[in-house]
Write a protein that holds these residues in place. Structure first.
Motif, PDB file in Angstrom:
ATOM      1  N   CYS A  52      54.282  44.065 -61.145  1.00 39.30           N
ATOM      2  CA  CYS A  52      54.595  43.693 -62.532  1.00 39.30           C
ATOM      3  C   CYS A  52      55.716  44.558 -63.085  1.00 39.30           C
ATOM      4  CB  CYS A  52      53.367  43.846 -63.429  1.00 39.30           C
ATOM      5  SG  CYS A  52      52.099  42.619 -63.197  1.00 39.30           S
ATOM      6  N   LEU A  53      55.640  45.846 -62.836  1.00 39.79           N
ATOM      7  CA  LEU A  53      56.665  46.765 -63.318  1.00 39.79           C
ATOM      8  C   LEU A  53      58.027  46.442 -62.694  1.00 39.79           C
ATOM      9  CD1 LEU A  53      57.377  49.254 -64.993  1.00 39.79           C
ATOM     10  CD2 LEU A  53      56.704  50.660 -63.042  1.00 39.79           C
ATOM     11  N   GLY A  54      58.049  46.208 -61.400  1.00 39.36           N
ATOM     12  CA  GLY A  54      59.304  45.846 -60.734  1.00 39.36           C
ATOM     13  C   GLY A  54      59.863  44.521 -61.238  1.00 39.36           C
ATOM     14  N   SER A  55      58.987  43.548 -61.437  1.00 38.33           N
ATOM     15  CA  SER A  55      59.416  42.244 -61.951  1.00 38.33           C
ATOM     16  C   SER A  55      59.969  42.380 -63.364  1.00 38.33           C
ATOM     17  CB  SER A  55      58.241  41.265 -61.957  1.00 38.33           C
ATOM     18  OG  SER A  55      57.738  41.085 -60.661  1.00 38.33           O
ATOM     19  N   ARG A  60      64.326  42.275 -67.293  1.00 40.53           N
ATOM     20  CA  ARG A  60      64.934  42.842 -68.500  1.00 40.53           C
ATOM     21  C   ARG A  60      66.458  42.910 -68.401  1.00 40.53           C
ATOM     22  NH1 ARG A  60      63.373  49.238 -68.429  1.00 40.53           N
ATOM     23  NH2 ARG A  60      64.843  49.795 -66.799  1.00 40.53           N
ATOM     24  N   ARG A  61      66.997  42.743 -67.200  1.00 44.00           N
ATOM     25  CA  ARG A  61      68.455  42.664 -67.064  1.00 44.00           C
ATOM     26  C   ARG A  61      69.011  41.386 -67.690  1.00 44.00           C
ATOM     27  NH1 ARG A  61      69.434  43.646 -60.750  1.00 44.00           N
ATOM     28  NH2 ARG A  61      67.740  45.113 -60.466  1.00 44.00           N
ATOM     29  N   TYR A  62      68.179  40.346 -67.694  1.00 45.72           N
ATOM     30  CA  TYR A  62      68.637  39.037 -68.139  1.00 45.72           C
ATOM     31  C   TYR A  62      68.007  38.578 -69.454  1.00 45.72           C
ATOM     32  CZ  TYR A  62      69.996  39.204 -63.279  1.00 45.72           C
ATOM     33  OH  TYR A  62      70.525  39.600 -62.085  1.00 45.72           O
ATOM     34  N   LEU A  65      63.572  42.049 -73.470  1.00 42.86           N
ATOM     35  CA  LEU A  65      62.143  42.307 -73.304  1.00 42.86           C
ATOM     36  C   LEU A  65      61.806  43.741 -73.703  1.00 42.86           C
ATOM     37  CD1 LEU A  65      61.550  40.618 -69.837  1.00 42.86           C
ATOM     38  CD2 LEU A  65      60.968  39.702 -72.085  1.00 42.86           C
ATOM     39  N   TYR A  66      61.563  43.958 -74.951  1.00 40.20           N
ATOM     40  CA  TYR A  66      61.177  45.277 -75.440  1.00 40.20           C
ATOM     41  C   TYR A  66      60.018  45.118 -76.408  1.00 40.20           C
ATOM     42  CZ  TYR A  66      65.561  46.659 -73.385  1.00 40.20           C
ATOM     43  OH  TYR A  66      66.570  46.880 -72.492  1.00 40.20           O
ATOM     44  N   GLY A  67      59.235  46.184 -76.564  1.00 41.81           N
ATOM     45  CA  GLY A  67      58.126  46.174 -77.525  1.00 41.81           C
ATOM     46  C   GLY A  67      57.061  45.162 -77.176  1.00 41.81           C
ATOM     47  N   ARG A  68      56.794  44.288 -78.114  1.00 42.39           N
ATOM     48  CA  ARG A  68      55.736  43.291 -77.946  1.00 42.39           C
ATOM     49  C   ARG A  68      56.043  42.327 -76.810  1.00 42.39           C
ATOM     50  NH1 ARG A  68      55.069  40.780 -83.246  1.00 42.39           N
ATOM     51  NH2 ARG A  68      54.583  42.907 -83.829  1.00 42.39           N
ATOM     52  N   ARG A  69      57.304  41.962 -76.656  1.00 38.87           N
ATOM     53  CA  ARG A  69      57.688  41.055 -75.572  1.00 38.87           C
ATOM     54  C   ARG A  69      57.440  41.691 -74.207  1.00 38.87           C
ATOM     55  NH1 ARG A  69      63.414  38.544 -77.616  1.00 38.87           N
ATOM     56  NH2 ARG A  69      62.597  37.595 -79.511  1.00 38.87           N
ATOM     57  N   ARG A  70      57.718  42.986 -74.087  1.00 40.56           N
ATOM     58  CA  ARG A  70      57.453  43.700 -72.836  1.00 40.56           C
ATOM     59  C   ARG A  70      55.961  43.639 -72.521  1.00 40.56           C
ATOM     60  NH1 ARG A  70      58.398  49.664 -73.371  1.00 40.56           N
ATOM     61  NH2 ARG A  70      56.327  49.589 -74.259  1.00 40.56           N
ATOM     62  N   PHE A  71      55.139  43.929 -73.512  1.00 39.62           N
ATOM     63  CA  PHE A  71      53.691  43.914 -73.315  1.00 39.62           C
ATOM     64  C   PHE A  71      53.224  42.529 -72.873  1.00 39.62           C
ATOM     65  CE2 PHE A  71      49.392  43.268 -75.008  1.00 39.62           C
ATOM     66  CZ  PHE A  71      48.732  44.252 -74.303  1.00 39.62           C
TER      67      PHE A  71
END
Length: 141
Positions: A52-55, A60-62, A65-71
């Motif tokens: 999951c972390l690698g994915s 996130r390059r494209y 995805l930060y904050g709530r979206r990352r979660f």
């Protein structure tokens, strides 16, 4: 089981207060402690968290995805991958060992914390609290 969960949440909370480190979230070490005697399940959980972390790092390059979206993306990836592992077993797929996960959401919570504070710190914190919870429950309950 309710008593163990409450005790585990209390121990996790104290750990966060005294060290400033998050053991994968407040409930993750509690659930890991339930499955300490099933090492393949714990390894599967860590493996899915790392995937999951690698994915996430790739996505996130494209995507933003930060904050709530990352979660949310971590939990969704975790759910998808955990279900995928279960489907391999249901349909007679090749599974050399009984590789399962501790729930569907736990790997995502673990991956989310790994992203914030690092892989090694998170894993050491998680297993320190999980083993403490297990030891206390074995001695007391």
């Amino acid at each position: 089981m309710f008593e163990i969960a409450a005790l585990g949440i209390l121990i996790s909370s104290f750990f966060v207060e005294f060290t400033g480190l998050y053991p994968g979230g407040i409930v993750v070490p509690v659930w890991i402690s339930f499955y300490v005697d099933q090492p393949y399940r714990v390894m599967g959980t860590v493996m899915i968290a790392l995937i999951c972390l690698g994915s996430y790092k790739f996505l996130r390059r494209y995507l933003f995805l930060y904050g709530r979206r990352r979660f949310v993306i971590m939990v969704l990836l975790s759910t998808f991958l955990s279900l995928l592992i279960r489907q391999l077993d249901i349909y007679g797929g090749f599974k050399p060992v009984e590789l399962e996960t501790v729930g569907w959401i736990i790997p995502g919570l673990l991956a989310n914390t790994m992203e914030r504070q690092g892989i090694l710190v998170t894993l050491v914190s998680t297993f320190a609290v999980a083993l403490t919870v297990k030891l206390i429950t074995v001695l007391i309950l």
